[in-house]
Design a protein around this motif. Structure first.
Motif, PDB file in Angstrom:
ATOM      1  N   GLU H   7       0.866  -1.176   0.000  1.00  0.00           N
ATOM      2  CA  GLU H   7       0.000   0.000   0.000  1.00  0.00           C
ATOM      3  C   GLU H   7       0.907   1.232   0.000  1.00  0.00           C
ATOM      4  N   ALA H   8       0.867   2.018  -1.099  1.00  0.00           N
ATOM      5  CA  ALA H   8       1.788   3.147  -1.188  1.00  0.00           C
ATOM      6  C   ALA H   8       1.056   4.423  -1.567  1.00  0.00           C
ATOM      7  N   VAL H   9       1.629   5.549  -1.122  1.00  0.00           N
ATOM      8  CA  VAL H   9       1.050   6.858  -1.410  1.00  0.00           C
ATOM      9  C   VAL H   9       2.039   7.645  -2.267  1.00  0.00           C
ATOM     10  N   LEU H  10       1.611   8.027  -3.462  1.00  0.00           N
ATOM     11  CA  LEU H  10       2.443   8.833  -4.356  1.00  0.00           C
ATOM     12  C   LEU H  10       2.271  10.298  -3.947  1.00  0.00           C
ATOM     13  N   CYS H  11       3.310  10.897  -3.355  1.00  0.00           N
ATOM     14  CA  CYS H  11       3.136  12.210  -2.736  1.00  0.00           C
ATOM     15  C   CYS H  11       3.341  13.386  -3.692  1.00  0.00           C
ATOM     16  N   ARG H  32       0.577  -0.185   8.294  1.00  0.00           N
ATOM     17  CA  ARG H  32       1.840   0.321   7.799  1.00  0.00           C
ATOM     18  C   ARG H  32       1.592   1.020   6.449  1.00  0.00           C
ATOM     19  N   LEU H  33       2.529   1.905   6.075  1.00  0.00           N
ATOM     20  CA  LEU H  33       2.311   2.700   4.868  1.00  0.00           C
ATOM     21  C   LEU H  33       3.667   3.061   4.258  1.00  0.00           C
ATOM     22  N   LEU H  34       3.726   3.046   2.913  1.00  0.00           N
ATOM     23  CA  LEU H  34       4.936   3.482   2.213  1.00  0.00           C
ATOM     24  C   LEU H  34       4.593   4.768   1.469  1.00  0.00           C
ATOM     25  N   LEU H  35       5.428   5.792   1.623  1.00  0.00           N
ATOM     26  CA  LEU H  35       5.205   7.047   0.907  1.00  0.00           C
ATOM     27  C   LEU H  35       6.331   7.231  -0.112  1.00  0.00           C
ATOM     28  N   SER H  60      16.182   8.458  -1.663  1.00  0.00           N
ATOM     29  CA  SER H  60      15.122   7.849  -2.487  1.00  0.00           C
ATOM     30  C   SER H  60      13.819   8.621  -2.379  1.00  0.00           C
ATOM     31  N   ARG H  61      13.802   9.661  -1.602  1.00  0.00           N
ATOM     32  CA  ARG H  61      12.609  10.459  -1.364  1.00  0.00           C
ATOM     33  C   ARG H  61      11.415   9.594  -0.933  1.00  0.00           C
ATOM     34  N   SER H  62      11.673   8.617  -0.070  1.00  0.00           N
ATOM     35  CA  SER H  62      10.594   7.743   0.396  1.00  0.00           C
ATOM     36  C   SER H  62      10.512   7.743   1.916  1.00  0.00           C
ATOM     37  N   ALA H  63       9.334   7.434   2.442  1.00  0.00           N
ATOM     38  CA  ALA H  63       9.137   7.382   3.891  1.00  0.00           C
ATOM     39  C   ALA H  63       8.319   6.151   4.232  1.00  0.00           C
ATOM     40  N   VAL H  64       8.583   5.610   5.424  1.00  0.00           N
ATOM     41  CA  VAL H  64       7.858   4.430   5.884  1.00  0.00           C
ATOM     42  C   VAL H  64       7.162   4.747   7.192  1.00  0.00           C
ATOM     43  N   LEU H  65       5.912   4.377   7.287  1.00  0.00           N
ATOM     44  CA  LEU H  65       5.162   4.480   8.543  1.00  0.00           C
ATOM     45  C   LEU H  65       4.975   3.076   9.077  1.00  0.00           C
TER      46      LEU H  65
END
Ligand SMILES: Nc1ncnc2c1ncn2[C@@H]1O[C@H](COP(=O)(O)O)[C@@H](O)[C@H]1O
Ligand SMILES: Nc1ncnc2c1ncn2[C@@H]1O[C@H](COP(=O)(O)O)[C@@H](O)[C@H]1O
Ligand SMILES: Nc1ncnc2c1ncn2[C@@H]1O[C@H](COP(=O)(O)O)[C@@H](O)[C@H]1O
Ligand SMILES: Nc1ncnc2c1ncn2[C@@H]1O[C@H](COP(=O)(O)O)[C@@H](O)[C@H]1O
Ligand SMILES: [Mg+2]
Ligand SMILES: [Mg+2]
Ligand SMILES: [Mg+2]
Ligand SMILES: [Mg+2]
Ligand SMILES: [Mg+2]
Ligand SMILES: [Mg+2]
Ligand SMILES: [Mg+2]
Ligand SMILES: [Mg+2]
Lengths: 206, 206, 206, 206, 206, 206, 206, 206
Positions: H7-11, H32-35, H60-65
């Motif tokens: 499950e990912a969010v394209l910011c 959990r969430l991947l941004l 990588s300009r990514s974040a993990v919750l």
């Protein structure tokens, strides 16, 4: 080749003499061979012995030297949006059969008639790899990619006119698909999609 | 204009002075006015009086001079594939509201999650005209076009990267859609889609 | 289809056998059918019975199975810039006729001879929907869009050479038209324009 | 230059030092000079003496060294489709003035409001050369080309978004114009159009 | 047409019957007519009477109805880079002759052999308008534009392969020419270049 | 590298930390290093020690670690069409100097002023390899290619606007040049052109 | 020509009469001549005397007038990725032979079978100039460019389908190669590559 | 999502408020969430609580919750041609880690230095799926595709200039690769490549 995919000969730019020579050599060595992009006229131009040794399929423009191998069904689904996509879909099916996989082929399920696709979706979901063939706007790739857990290999077809002529519109739909996990091969490359599927089915256990 | 669509000012390439002058003239004449593509910085650069006279919406970058008109709901559905398409969707909604139509706005129903779209499809089918906004691969246009009897106006959005950057991939999906009857406007042109919808709603009885 | 537009078969990439089979099935079911992009050579290659059952028009390359329906005139104007745009214009007219609409067809009124268009403008304005067909630079779309209140559906044609070859120049003129409310379909897609017009004419009363 | 057109310096990719040097040399030689594509920030970055010696116009981003020459009016009409095309139109006007021609400048007469153009058409027809500036879909070129006997020089402008972004749509409309005798220069090249007009006005008597 | 340029019929997309009809009408009215893009096969397919009435030139694929008019020489130079550009150059020459101008035609003077061009440059400079035809990289346009004071009308030709195929490379060279005052028409449009030349020669005295 | 061309670091997409690390390692190893595409801001962001160790040239955005080597003059001519092409021309010159070749640099000799190029042609012909840098329409490549016996390496520059923006027009002129023997590198790639020249100068005797 | 490269005639757009005339003139003058892009049908259409005087090679579609010259081997390697690239490779070989160089021709060493290339790499490294011919994705250019010290001249071929159709994919691989010193000519331009090689071999000693 | 991918969010096109809201909801639900595509400035603009809850990686300009999950190594190799491709490679690695796979990351093995790749090839061949990241000309895809039996997923990166700018050259190399079985995702789409790899690793046993 050394990487597990079928040994294939791309006939598009080869003369009858060149193809006859390659087939002759394979027969002498006793190796099986897959020939792709062999137009009916090009097949007809081959010498009789070569022609006789080949199992030729005009729809997919492919030929097989060396006969059948036992195939196993159910591993790969090939889903074609329209009847016009069948030549490409069949090139994939022939390549898979050459390597021992009998694909499930489902055609005429483009998304403009969504109910037709939904009627077959469970069969598709039961396969381990899905190859999707579509021209025009290629919306099928995203719809399938969002519905199945298996890897979806998109094959954009060159079927279409206006902005869709040549297959770029469908290709870009595959690449820009908002369904994560869709992968793509070149326009009309049913052979390449089948090779990728074979590699995927051959992934060793973790 | 003389064709029934709203009098609008495209602000993108105009200076603050030019916009102030146009708004001033409209106020003097007592006419209502819609301003589009007015970036927040450009709005902020307007003189106080002009700014004060406008109802500005930063999301759609649009402004209205001359206040509200009574609106009627239910004629037009605006369906946006993702949250990122909202600015364009809202430009369409503001244009419609300016002309007395309150649109039904449904967002985040892209086809990679088909069940989300299907959950809202009856509401959409109840409208007389449908505006669909989508970027990336624009698969939404074909799916909607195959499901609703109302005219579907596709607005490709410039949301996307790689081959989808700038909106050409979505535009070509709209044009090459295998669902007959889908029509298209320019990339990001929510205003134009709303004008077309207004013209369609204004078709006299046969 | 389920959306009110005619059931049509795109023949471009289908074999004579496939077309014969589809027509045979429709005859057995007793349903009417529209066939598009059926080239004269492809029509000639059909078996006699199929050919005999069809009303074929070589100019628009379309065929109708199941005979005429009563048509009503006056709802739709089809305006073609030049004689070379007539095949596309006629594909639209045939699709409309298949659904019971007899279109008003006006040709050779390109904007380089503006007076010719102006001589017919009142007839055009009396229609409820306007379909405009133009190739080359497609200036007709904007001129018409600024003059009529009805929705204008632009059909860019592939007529042209140099930068206009294939229809992209005309398509971009339609999309970038400064006349608000012009909508577009794919290059040479007279069928799609007619489907959109049918959907517009079917909009229920508000 | 040796061909009768104004000596001009394209400043876009030059440093303040380079421009200062070129202007200094021209002053030393006592020659007049036209500077184009000199952005306001670039002008501000010039040394005081250089800046002081120049007549700078921020709208057209052009500067003149060496003062005015007597101008004669009425030879050239510059017709701009919209307000956003004024910077390009004015670059043409400044280049003409540099060479002694005061152009007639008519703006905001795009073809979506055909009556506005028709209201001015006689003034335009009275000129010996017509420069037309338009972005978006560039329909103005064909309409003008069909109405005036003078040569029409089209200047596509980069004003527009979506498929019109960067000016290619307008350029292709100019090139594919069905009005014979329309000629074109590069996108946004008001300077080049004026140079061509000057060459045309200088054609010796037959 | 009403703008001083020759009445011409673009035959590319017209049937033999349509062309025969148009020629017949012109004969009945007693008007002269220029036919362009009439391929040898298309000419051969015309009925005998039509064919007999026309002066056909297969190289330029053009035909003239109504015979010669007295021509005057020396006003226009047509400069072609290579032998392959002759069909386009001749289309321009035929259009000019139809209007009473006998052009000076100079071929095979591409810039890769600069000395060949320089050997003819004085003849070219003596003309009032110059039409330059070139395919491949179109360097000829800039070299000529820098050497002559007359207006230079570039006609990019579709001669070339690889990146030059279709004429876009030559077209972009014409548009981006660093020689100010070069103007352009569509690829292979010798007719349009001649029309522009005629308009230029017709500019009234200042 | 192992092929005789200079060891270079392309800095465009590297962080200050990454560049500092690479330079540090080279200093530790005592090897010379060429850094390309190092923007002034990127250079300024390097740590003091790294900055101090480098010979930086802002015009070509290149830096050298390890000091000068004795250079020999006269082997390579670098010919630039305009002042705006100097950054690219200088990147080539710096790469050559890094390898011991002092190039002859000639600028502002674009073909619109052919006499300026002809005034320098003998100097150019005396060199063993010629690098030509041009943007806009790139006509310089063909003119030079037809005049000199040495290999001509074309470097299209991204200088230009409209159809020339980004350098594709100049690139296509280089590739489609009618002067046989012209070879090309990527747009703005002065470094690559110099590497090719070095390889050519290193060809062993036959 | 005056620059040391062979005098060649590009036959693609010339008539049999034109070619016959050019060959006749050369025979009269007693000069040798190379003819390129002479299709088998075009060769067959030449008059008997012309045909008889030529040494024609259908694979490369080239012909030589004036017989052989003594050739020296070993200076140039021509490396072709696939069998389909042989026509282009052979055009290069024929051009070199015309000028006295017998090239080493190595085919079917595309990088998908890297071991085949590595088996021949020493032979290639022994040559003074390398010409590489590849279609599809053109990966061969970078691999070779990184392995040999000689200049590598890339000739992208138009072999391929989908995104590779026409040769642009291979061309862009050559231009963007990360192996410094690779230079490129136009798609399918084996003649141009050979001319460049001849110029390189002719570089005078430093 | 329902298809086994994260499950990912394209910011990229979302506001700080929108992202804060989405993260807040996920925290409330305990999922959990991947941004992805969360630029450093966009991350800095988030409210403190949201920022605090995320594990952010600027490269990588990514974040993990939702913290780490136990990862298993060795299933996937990520091979990057250059240092500049690391952001994309790392986006793939982060997506894999989010799903429990620790990838083997190998960088700076572009084919211009083939020996660097060959030194690591055995490690790569030991993995079950290979992700290859390359910009410029993307030759790496074909070389890897010919050497490993595992599926190769190509990720073209937008690293490059001139014809390689934006990543199209590398994309076309991936699609046209002569190594059968290479599949592709959109330019810079490390996330999509990882999703595809996860789907492949999840293929049930046959
Ligand atoms: N239809 C096809 N599309 C793409 N690649 C193919 C196709 N058929 C064969 N190939 C591959 O092309 C190469 C054969 O090229 P060739 O040596 O010219 O026959 C091999 O690497 C094949 O695996
Ligand atoms: N000329 C046409 N252009 C675009 N779509 C068409 C055309 N003719 C038929 N169609 C649509 O194409 C689909 C038919 O495709 P098929 O099932 O392959 O015959 C249906 O959705 C038709 O409505
Ligand atoms: N805005 C412009 N667009 C196109 N060409 C220009 C422009 N301004 C100046 N030029 C021409 O560009 C050349 C000047 O280039 P430069 O020597 O770099 O200043 C001259 O040939 C000018 O006539
Ligand atoms: N300006 C440049 N243009 C093209 N390639 C370059 C340039 N500068 C360095 N290179 C090459 O790019 C590679 C360096 O890439 P990197 O390892 O990322 O520094 C080496 O092969 C260099 O020879
Ligand atoms: Mg169907
Ligand atoms: Mg969403
Ligand atoms: Mg007409
Ligand atoms: Mg206006
Ligand atoms: Mg010649
Ligand atoms: Mg200059
Ligand atoms: Mg091979
Ligand atoms: Mg590296």
């Amino acid at each position: 080749a050394r990487t597990g995919v079928p040994e294939a000969v791309l006939c598009a730019a080869k003369s009858a003499a060149q193809i006859g020579f390659i087939v002759g050599e394979a027969r002498a060595r006793g190796t099986r061979l897959l020939l792709t992009r062999l137009e009916p006229e090009a097949f007809a131009a081959l010498d009789g012995e070569t022609r006789y040794s080949l199992d030729y399929d005009p729809l997919s423009r492919s030929a097989v030297l060396g006969g059948d191998v036992p195939t196993e069904a159910g591993a790969v689904a090939i889903v074609a949006a329209g009847t016009s996509d069948l030549p490409v879909a069949r090139e994939a099916a022939r390549t898979l059969a050459f390597s021992g996989h009998e694909a499930l082929l489902i055609a005429d399920v483009g998304v403009a008639g969504l109910w037709r696709l939904m009627a077959r979706i469970e069969e598709i979901c039961a396969c381990r790899v899905v190859i999707a063939v579509a021209g025009m706007e290629g919306a099928l790739f995203s719809v399938l990619g969002g519905l199945v857990s298996a890897p979806v290999i998109a094959v954009p077809s060159s079927v279409g006119y206006g902005v869709a002529e040549g297959g770029r519109a469908a290709l870009h739909s595959a690449l820009a698909s908002c369904a994560p996990g869709v992968v793509t091969v070149n326009i009309d490359n049913g052979f390449g999609a089948a090779c990728a599927a074979i590699k995927m089915l051959g992934i060793p256990r973790g």
